[in-house]
Each structure stands twice: as structure tokens, then as C-alpha cells.
Design a protein around this motif. Structure first.
Motif, PDB file in Angstrom:
ATOM      1  N   ARG A 197      -8.642  10.980  24.439  1.00  0.00           N
ATOM      2  CA  ARG A 197     -10.225  11.180  24.516  1.00  0.00           C
ATOM      3  C   ARG A 197     -11.134  11.643  25.702  1.00  0.00           C
ATOM      4  O   ARG A 197     -11.858  10.982  26.211  1.00  0.00           O
ATOM      5  CB  ARG A 197     -10.841  10.037  23.902  1.00  0.00           C
ATOM      6  CG  ARG A 197     -10.676   9.523  22.767  1.00  0.00           C
ATOM      7  CD  ARG A 197     -10.988   8.308  21.930  1.00  0.00           C
ATOM      8  NE  ARG A 197     -10.609   7.189  22.548  1.00  0.00           N
ATOM      9  CZ  ARG A 197      -9.496   6.355  21.850  1.00  0.00           C
ATOM     10  NH1 ARG A 197      -8.765   6.941  20.851  1.00  0.00           N
ATOM     11  NH2 ARG A 197      -8.992   5.450  22.617  1.00  0.00           N
ATOM     12  N   ARG A 250       0.756  -1.135  -0.078  1.00  0.00           N
ATOM     13  CA  ARG A 250       0.015  -0.181  -0.005  1.00  0.00           C
ATOM     14  C   ARG A 250       0.850   1.346  -0.012  1.00  0.00           C
ATOM     15  O   ARG A 250       1.687   1.297   0.976  1.00  0.00           O
ATOM     16  CB  ARG A 250      -1.011   0.009   1.265  1.00  0.00           C
ATOM     17  CG  ARG A 250      -1.793   1.150   1.309  1.00  0.00           C
ATOM     18  CD  ARG A 250      -2.816   1.171   2.433  1.00  0.00           C
ATOM     19  NE  ARG A 250      -3.384  -0.132   2.584  1.00  0.00           N
ATOM     20  CZ  ARG A 250      -4.201  -0.438   3.894  1.00  0.00           C
ATOM     21  NH1 ARG A 250      -3.976   0.523   4.636  1.00  0.00           N
ATOM     22  NH2 ARG A 250      -4.604  -1.588   3.850  1.00  0.00           N
ATOM     23  N   VAL A 259       3.690   1.709   2.750  1.00  0.00           N
ATOM     24  CA  VAL A 259       3.552   1.817   4.388  1.00  0.00           C
ATOM     25  C   VAL A 259       3.258   0.299   4.913  1.00  0.00           C
ATOM     26  O   VAL A 259       3.858   0.142   6.098  1.00  0.00           O
ATOM     27  CB  VAL A 259       2.295   2.619   4.590  1.00  0.00           C
ATOM     28  CG1 VAL A 259       1.031   1.918   4.124  1.00  0.00           C
ATOM     29  CG2 VAL A 259       2.131   2.936   6.232  1.00  0.00           C
ATOM     30  N   GLN A 260       2.898  -0.373   4.068  1.00  0.00           N
ATOM     31  CA  GLN A 260       2.568  -1.956   4.452  1.00  0.00           C
ATOM     32  C   GLN A 260       2.640  -2.963   3.443  1.00  0.00           C
ATOM     33  O   GLN A 260       2.209  -2.319   2.181  1.00  0.00           O
ATOM     34  CB  GLN A 260       1.613  -2.199   5.507  1.00  0.00           C
ATOM     35  CG  GLN A 260       0.183  -2.071   5.010  1.00  0.00           C
ATOM     36  CD  GLN A 260      -0.628  -2.464   6.069  1.00  0.00           C
ATOM     37  OE1 GLN A 260      -0.912  -1.735   6.737  1.00  0.00           O
ATOM     38  NE2 GLN A 260      -1.206  -3.578   5.850  1.00  0.00           N
ATOM     39  N   ARG A 291      -1.350   8.561  21.355  1.00  0.00           N
ATOM     40  CA  ARG A 291      -0.613   9.004  19.989  1.00  0.00           C
ATOM     41  C   ARG A 291       0.171  10.329  20.355  1.00  0.00           C
ATOM     42  O   ARG A 291      -0.292  10.854  21.046  1.00  0.00           O
ATOM     43  CB  ARG A 291      -1.612   9.051  19.023  1.00  0.00           C
ATOM     44  CG  ARG A 291      -2.661   7.884  18.900  1.00  0.00           C
ATOM     45  CD  ARG A 291      -1.914   6.771  18.109  1.00  0.00           C
ATOM     46  NE  ARG A 291      -2.639   5.358  17.968  1.00  0.00           N
ATOM     47  CZ  ARG A 291      -2.433   4.229  17.427  1.00  0.00           C
ATOM     48  NH1 ARG A 291      -1.214   4.492  16.680  1.00  0.00           N
ATOM     49  NH2 ARG A 291      -2.930   3.260  17.334  1.00  0.00           N
ATOM     50  N   PHE A 348       0.981   1.179  19.587  1.00  0.00           N
ATOM     51  CA  PHE A 348       0.977  -0.225  19.888  1.00  0.00           C
ATOM     52  C   PHE A 348       2.403  -0.808  19.648  1.00  0.00           C
ATOM     53  O   PHE A 348       2.903  -0.742  18.501  1.00  0.00           O
ATOM     54  CB  PHE A 348      -0.161  -1.114  19.289  1.00  0.00           C
ATOM     55  CG  PHE A 348       0.021  -2.546  19.886  1.00  0.00           C
ATOM     56  CD1 PHE A 348      -0.704  -2.794  21.067  1.00  0.00           C
ATOM     57  CD2 PHE A 348       0.695  -3.530  19.118  1.00  0.00           C
ATOM     58  CE1 PHE A 348      -0.687  -4.242  21.650  1.00  0.00           C
ATOM     59  CE2 PHE A 348       0.691  -4.821  19.726  1.00  0.00           C
ATOM     60  CZ  PHE A 348      -0.079  -4.981  20.885  1.00  0.00           C
ATOM     61  N   LYS A 378      -9.812  11.086  28.836  1.00  0.00           N
ATOM     62  CA  LYS A 378      -9.493  10.137  29.858  1.00  0.00           C
ATOM     63  C   LYS A 378      -8.102   9.951  30.176  1.00  0.00           C
ATOM     64  O   LYS A 378      -7.148  10.117  29.256  1.00  0.00           O
ATOM     65  CB  LYS A 378      -9.863   8.643  29.541  1.00  0.00           C
ATOM     66  CG  LYS A 378     -11.380   8.223  29.654  1.00  0.00           C
ATOM     67  CD  LYS A 378     -11.810   6.871  29.118  1.00  0.00           C
ATOM     68  CE  LYS A 378     -12.835   6.780  28.236  1.00  0.00           C
ATOM     69  NZ  LYS A 378     -12.913   5.678  27.573  1.00  0.00           N
ATOM     70  N   THR A 386       0.853  -8.684   4.288  1.00  0.00           N
ATOM     71  CA  THR A 386       0.832  -9.366   5.412  1.00  0.00           C
ATOM     72  C   THR A 386       0.455  -8.475   6.641  1.00  0.00           C
ATOM     73  O   THR A 386       0.302  -8.732   7.883  1.00  0.00           O
ATOM     74  CB  THR A 386       2.104 -10.265   5.733  1.00  0.00           C
ATOM     75  OG1 THR A 386       3.162  -9.248   5.541  1.00  0.00           O
ATOM     76  CG2 THR A 386       2.307 -11.272   4.820  1.00  0.00           C
ATOM     77  N   GLY A 387       0.743  -7.250   6.482  1.00  0.00           N
ATOM     78  CA  GLY A 387       0.491  -6.098   7.658  1.00  0.00           C
ATOM     79  C   GLY A 387       1.654  -6.005   8.369  1.00  0.00           C
ATOM     80  O   GLY A 387       2.496  -6.621   8.696  1.00  0.00           O
ATOM     81  N   ILE A 388       1.557  -4.832   9.293  1.00  0.00           N
ATOM     82  CA  ILE A 388       2.331  -4.267  10.010  1.00  0.00           C
ATOM     83  C   ILE A 388       2.934  -5.095  11.172  1.00  0.00           C
ATOM     84  O   ILE A 388       4.177  -5.476  11.515  1.00  0.00           O
ATOM     85  CB  ILE A 388       1.917  -2.969  10.697  1.00  0.00           C
ATOM     86  CG1 ILE A 388       1.823  -1.913   9.560  1.00  0.00           C
ATOM     87  CG2 ILE A 388       3.135  -2.287  11.747  1.00  0.00           C
ATOM     88  CD1 ILE A 388       1.091  -0.796  10.024  1.00  0.00           C
ATOM     89  N   MET A 389       1.991  -5.935  11.805  1.00  0.00           N
ATOM     90  CA  MET A 389       2.462  -6.757  12.884  1.00  0.00           C
ATOM     91  C   MET A 389       3.327  -8.013  12.701  1.00  0.00           C
ATOM     92  O   MET A 389       4.282  -8.162  13.257  1.00  0.00           O
ATOM     93  CB  MET A 389       1.109  -7.320  13.648  1.00  0.00           C
ATOM     94  CG  MET A 389       0.431  -6.485  14.236  1.00  0.00           C
ATOM     95  SD  MET A 389       0.809  -5.952  15.994  1.00  0.00           S
ATOM     96  CE  MET A 389      -0.465  -6.890  16.795  1.00  0.00           C
ATOM     97  N   THR A 390       3.057  -8.518  11.375  1.00  0.00           N
ATOM     98  CA  THR A 390       3.856  -9.596  10.786  1.00  0.00           C
ATOM     99  C   THR A 390       5.368  -9.036  10.384  1.00  0.00           C
ATOM    100  O   THR A 390       6.148  -9.904  10.565  1.00  0.00           O
ATOM    101  CB  THR A 390       3.032 -10.431   9.682  1.00  0.00           C
ATOM    102  OG1 THR A 390       1.810 -10.602  10.097  1.00  0.00           O
ATOM    103  CG2 THR A 390       3.844 -11.484   9.168  1.00  0.00           C
ATOM    104  N   ARG A 428      -4.432  -1.185  27.716  1.00  0.00           N
ATOM    105  CA  ARG A 428      -4.406  -1.610  26.276  1.00  0.00           C
ATOM    106  C   ARG A 428      -4.282  -0.372  25.190  1.00  0.00           C
ATOM    107  O   ARG A 428      -3.887  -0.465  24.176  1.00  0.00           O
ATOM    108  CB  ARG A 428      -5.278  -2.717  25.900  1.00  0.00           C
ATOM    109  CG  ARG A 428      -5.045  -3.952  26.980  1.00  0.00           C
ATOM    110  CD  ARG A 428      -6.222  -4.930  26.211  1.00  0.00           C
ATOM    111  NE  ARG A 428      -5.855  -5.370  24.886  1.00  0.00           N
ATOM    112  CZ  ARG A 428      -4.936  -6.727  24.750  1.00  0.00           C
ATOM    113  NH1 ARG A 428      -4.696  -7.595  25.680  1.00  0.00           N
ATOM    114  NH2 ARG A 428      -4.867  -7.058  23.534  1.00  0.00           N
ATOM    115  N   ALA A 429      -4.948   0.675  25.536  1.00  0.00           N
ATOM    116  CA  ALA A 429      -5.366   1.898  24.657  1.00  0.00           C
ATOM    117  C   ALA A 429      -3.831   2.686  24.414  1.00  0.00           C
ATOM    118  O   ALA A 429      -3.279   2.927  25.494  1.00  0.00           O
ATOM    119  CB  ALA A 429      -6.449   2.886  25.401  1.00  0.00           C
ATOM    120  N   PRO A 430      -3.646   2.755  23.076  1.00  0.00           N
ATOM    121  CA  PRO A 430      -2.583   3.510  22.924  1.00  0.00           C
ATOM    122  C   PRO A 430      -2.809   5.034  23.099  1.00  0.00           C
ATOM    123  O   PRO A 430      -3.796   5.506  22.825  1.00  0.00           O
ATOM    124  CB  PRO A 430      -2.256   3.166  21.568  1.00  0.00           C
ATOM    125  CG  PRO A 430      -3.030   1.946  21.096  1.00  0.00           C
ATOM    126  CD  PRO A 430      -4.143   2.026  21.882  1.00  0.00           C
TER     127      PRO A 430
END
Lengths: 381, 123
Positions: free
Chosen positions: A357, A23, A34-35, A307, A328, A359, A38-42, A303-305
Motif C-alpha cells: 500500500r 466454508r 478453506v476453514q 502478500r 501472518f 509503504k 473454529t477458524g484458521i488460527m485454531t 505486524r502488517a503482512p
């Protein structure tokens, strides 16, 4: 960073990226992957476990050319706070271009060639987004005896990961002998390249400056090795964040000094003592008395990142800083961030809150890198 | 059960007086690896277009909007622990929330599956 105003440039590997299903996105005036499918995690995990190929041809390659090493090194020292005069042959050093206020104009890599007939040359690699700022600034600061030559006929390919050097050495055996932060000219399948043992992922690996016309053949030869997969800018960002490394325009900018940026490792003793670089008054004062703010690593509890841009607060209290990179972290397995906080709150273990947001997300100041570096260090190098 | 689709890439399945909302397969592909999901709590009142949930990939955070008016009856809490489910089964197990349908007329403004497919093809 993304320049959408004019025509986007393409690197010599553009067609290969498209063929591999990348992509493509605008980045610093270039169309970059950008990736891949298979995607960024892989891709991230691939680089940590085996080897990844990164097209970094958008970065600026340039050469300072002077009559001898001392002259060229002194010319560069007038713009950066690192010791360039005593940089050994074949050695590489991370440094920063400074403005008159001691702010970081760019961060860059400098390599002194091995060969004696190249004495007086220093090879520079600068950020893509800063080329238009760096080159005029450097050129204007040089004495008559030293000139800046911008390299436009080379691509830059990084191979990173624990198996990266083995993969490259199958085509360029001399690469296996390189120590961390050193480089040399050598042949890759008979093609003349410059290979250095460095990178921006926290892993062992190399960066290869190769002829633009041969870049695709070299990339294909590397990707033919099943240990290697192509990696996009997305994973490049998560890898460098875990490695605690700065991304210019986010974690460093013209208002931030190298002391605030927590990158004083690029300032060797002689330069700290003598000064003689732009903004030396401020930087030496910050070295002595401590800076007002400091770049720190932050580990989030949930778990919330958080940014870039998220405000950093004392828990339930006042704002003390801002997140400059965050997301993440696949290897950490949770969200991490880096940002600037008032120095009195920068101590490891300090509990802080990141505002996302509306919080408060609880976080703690932690030492960087977030994932241990695995650079290749020889005992006697 | 009838499923409708929004231009923001949400799907909404209506059965009886209850709707189930999630993001489409196209949306999860565009996002990439999902690492965090925040779903609304039961009792939350939503108007069409409200930010109702958050879905974050490695790269970025995105909002999920309410496709219709109504009240949340259940958020899918399992997604908090298993956000990757959104990539694996976006139009099934990885639903985001269930809600009442306050105004059935709003459903007419959404797309059916064929229209949504045609819409995605234009992107």
C-alpha cells in the motif's frame, strides 16, 4: 488457481466437510474446505500441537507401470532431475517435472512400492491444478515399455501433527514403523490403504491413499479420536509457509528452475553431474555459477503482512524482487513471506523492504523453515 | 445514538455531531481471524467510499471504506496491538475510527439494523 469456468468437482469427503460446518471454496476445479467453524488460527495451532486431518483428495494420484524398476525409473529420470534408479523399495522422494528450459512444470512426490511383485511401479502424487498439464506431458515422454495409469478411485487423506502417527497407528499399527519419507500398503481397520510418512506442514504425520468409497468411514474413525480435528486449506497454507515449502503456481512456475527455487535437495549427485533431464544446460550452469535470482525467506519487522505480488526493494532503493507467498504466521506470531530476489541480495541477514500500500515494510532475509521441522527421522533409516 | 449499516458491512453510530465506525459481526465472521488492523489518523479528511482503514485476516487483506464524508477525529490505536479484538467485540470495543458528520443526508442512504439483517440474509 480457482476454476470457476465449469462445474466444480467434489471429493469423496464433500458431505463430511459440509456436515462439519466447513466454508467451501473453489480450488483447482474442486469445492474444497478453506476453514471449519473454529477458524484458521485454531486449526493451525491444532496441527502444531496435536493432529489435523486434511482432505487432499483433489491432488492427482497416478502410477507409472513398467517391466522392472530400472526401466520405469530411467523413464521418469528423463523428465525429472532426481535419482529415481537408486530410490529404495518403500522410499519416497520429492521431485519436479521440468520443461525444456529447465523450468518447473510441477512439483510431485514419487514412491517406490515395497513389494517385489510391484517392481517396475512408481506412485506419483501431483498438484490438483497441474493434472491436466502433467499427465499428457508424462505420457508423451514415456518409452513404449512404460505406461501412465491415472488413479481415479482413491481419496487422499493427510494426518499431520506430533500426535498424528499415534492416532493412525491405533487403526493401522504398521504405520508406527514407517520412517520419514517411506510408505507401504497396510490395512486401516481392515481396509487396504497405502500409507506414507510424509506431508506438507513441517510436522510428523502420514498421507493415506484410501479407496474412495471408504474415505468417509476412515475420516470419521480418525475424527472420532479427540486428538484430531479437521483442517482446511487456509491453515494448510499457513503451515506450509512456516515450513518453508513451495506452493506451485505461487512459489514455483514454469519460468523458475529448481536452483532458483532453492530446492536443489531434490537433485542427487549423480543427476547433477550427469544431467540428462530437460533444461540440464541451464540447471547445471546455475549450479556451477549460481542463479540470477533465488527464493528466500523473509521475516517482517512490524505486524502488517505482505502478500503475494508485493515488490521487494533495497531499503529506500531499487526493486530487487517479488513476494510469491506471504501472510501472518500463527506459530511465528508475526508476518512472514517468501519471494525471489536477485542473488546478490539473497544472503541471510540482508535488510530489505516490502512495498505494501505504498509503504516500505522493513524485512530481513532469514533461513527457512521459519518453524523448525519435526519430521520423524530414525537414526538408521 | 442511532446506528446505521453499509452494504460493505460497516456500522456507523452517530451521537451528536460525531460518528463511530467499525465492521459488523458478519464481516468479522467472513474475514476469520484478524491479525492486523491499520486505522486512519486524526485529521484525515474522508469522502464517502474512500479506503479509510485496512483489516487483514490470516487469509487476506480487506479495505474498510468511509460510509460518509467527514474528518477523522480519532483512530482506535489499541487495535494495532490487539487485532483479535475485532473478532471478539466488532460492534463494541473494536471500533475503527471516530469522525465528524459532514453531510447528515448521507446517513439516509444507509440501512438500519433490520434492513441490514435482511440484507445479510440474502448473501
Amino acid at each position: 488457481m480457482a476454476d470457476t469456468s465449469g462445474t466444480l468437482q467434489k471429493t469423496p469427503l464433500f458431505d463430511l466437510h459440509v456436515e462439519l460446518g466447513a466454508r467451501m471454496v473453489p480450488f483447482a476445479g474442486y469445492e474444497m474446505p478453506v476453514q471449519y467453524p473454529t477458524g484458521i488460527m485454531t486449526e493451525h495451532q491444532q496441527t502444531r500441537d496435536s493432529a489435523g486431518l486434511f482432505d487432499v483428495s483433489h491432488m492427482g494420484q497416478a502410477i507409472l507401470i513398467g517391466p522392472d524398476h530400472e526401466t520405469t525409473a530411467r523413464a521418469l529420470e528423463a523428465m525429472v532431475p532426481s535419482n529415481m534408479v537408486e530410490l529404495g523399495r518403500g522410499k519416497q522422494r520429492y521431485t519436479v517435472l521440468l520443461n525444456a528450459e529447465g523450468g518447473v512444470v510441477d512439483d510431485l512426490m514419487v514412491t517406490r512400492p515395497v513389494a517385489e511383485d510391484q517392481d517396475g511401479r512408481l506412485y506419483l502424487v501431483v498438484n490438483a491444478s497441474r493434472k491436466d498439464v502433467d499427465y499428457p506431458l508424462i505420457a508423451a515422454g514415456l518409452p513404449d515399455t512404460v505406461r501412465l495409469e491415472i488413479v481415479t478411485d482413491k481419496a487422499l487423506i493427510a494426518i499431520q501433527g506430533p500426535k498424528a502417527v499415534d492416532v493412525v497407528a491405533a487403526h493401522a499399527p504398521a504405520a508406527a514403523d514407517l520412517a520419514f519419507m517411506s510408505g507401504d500398503f497396510m490395512e486401516f481397520d481392515g481396509i487396504a490403504c497405502h500409507i506414507s510418512r510424509a506431508g506438507y506442514t513441517g510436522e510428523d504425520g502420514v498421507e493415506m491413499s484410501v479407496p474412495a468409497g471408504a474415505a468417509e468411514a476412515i475420516a470419521r474413525a480418525l475424527l472420532a479420536d479427540e486428538r484430531v480435528k479437521p483442517i482446511g486449506l487456509g491453515a494448510r497454507d499457513s503451515l506450509r509457509l512456516e515450513a518453508g515449502l513451495c506452493l506451485y503456481g505461487h512459489d514455483l512456475d514454469e519460468t523458475i528452475s529448481p536452483v532458483e527455487g532453492n530446492i536443489t535437495f531434490c537433485m542427487q549427485k549423480r543427476r547433477r553431474d550427469e544431467g540428462g533431464f530437460p533444461g540440464a544446460d541451464r540447471i547445471q550452469a546455475e549450479l556451477k555459477d549460481g542463479p540470477g535470482r533465488l527464493r528466500v525467506g523473509l521475516k517482517l519487522e512490524g505486524r502488517a503482512p505482505a502478500r503475494e505480488g508485493a515488490a521487494i526493494h533495497l531499503p529506500g532503493g531499487a526493486a530487487v524482487g517479488t513476494v510469491t507467498s506471504g501472510g501472518f504466521a500463527p506459530t511465528v506470531g508475526g508476518p512472514i513471506a517468501m519471494g525471489y530476489v536477485a542473488t546478490e541480495h539473497a544472503k541471510t541477514g540482508t535488510k530489505l523492504s516490502l512495498l505494501v500500500r505504498g509503504k516500505e515494510l522493513p524485512a530481513e532475509v532469514v533461513d527457512m523453515p521459519f518453524v523448525p521441522n519435526r519430521y520423524h527421522r530414525k537414526p538408521n533409516s | 445514538m442511532t446506528t446505521y449499516y453499509s452494504k460493505d458491512h460497516e456500522w456507523i453510530s452517530v451521537e451528536g455531531g460525531t460518528a463511530t465506525v467499525g465492521i459488523t459481526s458478519y464481516a468479522q465472521q467472513q474475514l476469520g481471524d484478524v491479525v492486523y488492523v491499520e486505522t486512519p489518523e486524526a485529521g484525515k479528511s474522508l469522502s464517502q467510499g474512500d479506503e479509510a482503514a485496512v483489516v487483514e485476516s490470516v487469509k487476506a487483506a480487506s479495505e474498510v471504506y468511509a460510509p460518509i464524508d467527514g474528518e477523522v477525529t480519532e483512530g482506535n490505536e489499541a487495535l494495532a496491538d490487539e487485532p483479535a479484538k475485532v473478532n471478539e467485540d466488532p460492534e463494541g470495543a473494536a471500533w475503527f475510527w471516530k469522525m465528524t458528520v459532514a453531510d447528515e443526508g448521507q446517513l439516509a442512504d444507509l440501512m438500519d439494523e433490520a434492513a441490514y439483517k435482511a440484507y445479510v440474509d440474502t448473501l
